[in-house]
Design a protein around this motif. Structure first.
Motif, mmCIF file in Angstrom:
data_model
loop_
_atom_site.group_PDB
_atom_site.id
_atom_site.type_symbol
_atom_site.label_atom_id
_atom_site.label_comp_id
_atom_site.label_asym_id
_atom_site.label_seq_id
_atom_site.Cartn_x
_atom_site.Cartn_y
_atom_site.Cartn_z
ATOM 1 N N ALA A 136 28.133 43.888 13.899
ATOM 2 C CA ALA A 136 28.566 44.296 12.741
ATOM 3 C C ALA A 136 29.679 44.368 12.717
ATOM 4 N N TRP A 184 34.717 42.437 4.003
ATOM 5 C CA TRP A 184 34.933 43.972 3.643
ATOM 6 C C TRP A 184 35.463 44.204 3.892
ATOM 7 N N SER A 186 35.952 48.558 5.342
ATOM 8 C CA SER A 186 34.848 49.304 6.961
ATOM 9 C C SER A 186 33.280 49.999 5.083
ATOM 10 N N ALA A 189 30.913 47.495 3.589
ATOM 11 C CA ALA A 189 30.122 47.230 4.821
ATOM 12 C C ALA A 189 29.486 48.031 5.250
ATOM 13 N N HIS A 192 26.419 48.218 2.049
ATOM 14 C CA HIS A 192 25.577 47.013 2.474
ATOM 15 C C HIS A 192 24.648 47.473 3.338
ATOM 16 N N SER A 193 24.930 47.393 4.256
ATOM 17 C CA SER A 193 24.566 47.935 5.690
ATOM 18 C C SER A 193 22.803 49.049 5.521
#
Length: 230
Positions: A136, A184, A186, A189, A192-193
């Motif tokens: 990541a 992207w 943070s 991101a 998203h995760s």
């Protein structure tokens, strides 16, 4: 008046050779990236004329399965005619259209995955989640996008629908090419995760509705994240 009878047709030698060579490709005997034997070797191996070989190879190049490189030979480009056709179509379509189609396929496939997933499917998805978490913070955005693609391909594969999986694999490749270099924020991101983990949890719980919802939200987030970069 008597019904017309369709005449019987016998495939030409070059057409038969196309089928023979296509089988070499689709079966994996000639894998993607391989340089196939030169014309004179094929003539000797197959016992046909050079013109027949050239016609067959030309047809496979036209179909997108082979790629002729001047001065270097002929290489296997893809193992699927569908891949070649859909990839060209996706690359000439509007980005929003590609994402909308992806949303439809992922939502439906995620619901099926929740109903049909196996323990092997779950183990694979969890492994890919861990792999994504480990990379990541990597500066290589293309590598992150590649892992994300494999994750979603695994979700669709868990649906058990092989045709859907084949179509999605092509579409996801096109999406990866579009967002591979996108950086992207943070917060995006992180969200998203989180959505990916919730998707796996829903699939594990056989929560069809929850899985479809998470899949849709992931696509929306992808679209929002990429739009911010434009």
């Amino acid at each position: 008046m008597r019904d017309l009878r369709t005449p019987r047709r016998v495939a030409s030698l070059s057409a038969q050779l196309v089928d023979t060579l296509r089988e070499q490709i689709t079966s994996g005997a000639w894998p993607v990236g391989m340089r196939i034997p030169p014309e004179h070797d094929l003539v000797e191996q197959l016992g046909v004329g050079r013109t027949t070989v050239r016609e067959a190879l030309g047809a496979l190049v036209h179909l997108g399965l082979l790629e002729a490189r001047k001065g270097d030979g002929t290489y296997v480009r893809t193992s699927s005619e569908m891949h070649s056709v859909l990839m060209r179509r996706a690359n000439t379509s509007r980005w929003s259209d590609v994402l909308e189609l992806r949303a439809v396929l992922e939502e439906y496939a995620s619901g099926l995955a929740a109903l049909r997933r196996t323990e092997d499917d779950l183990n694979r998805l969890r492994h890919l989640l861990d792999e994504a978490a480990a990379t990541a913070d990597s500066p290589e955005m293309a590598a992150i996008a590649e892992i994300d693609t494999r994750f979603h391909q695994a979700v669709v594969s868990a649906s058990g629908n092989t045709l859907l999986t084949e179509v999605y694999d092509v579409l996801s490749t096109a999406v990866t090419e579009q967002i591979g270099g996108t950086l992207w924020p943070s917060a995006t991101a992180t969200e998203h995760s989180l959505l990916h983990r919730r998707l796996v949890e829903a699939i594990a719980a056989q929560d069809e509705v929850g899985a479809r919802y998470c899949a849709t939200e992931i696509v929306k987030l992808t679209e929002t994240g990429t739009e911010r970069q434009k």
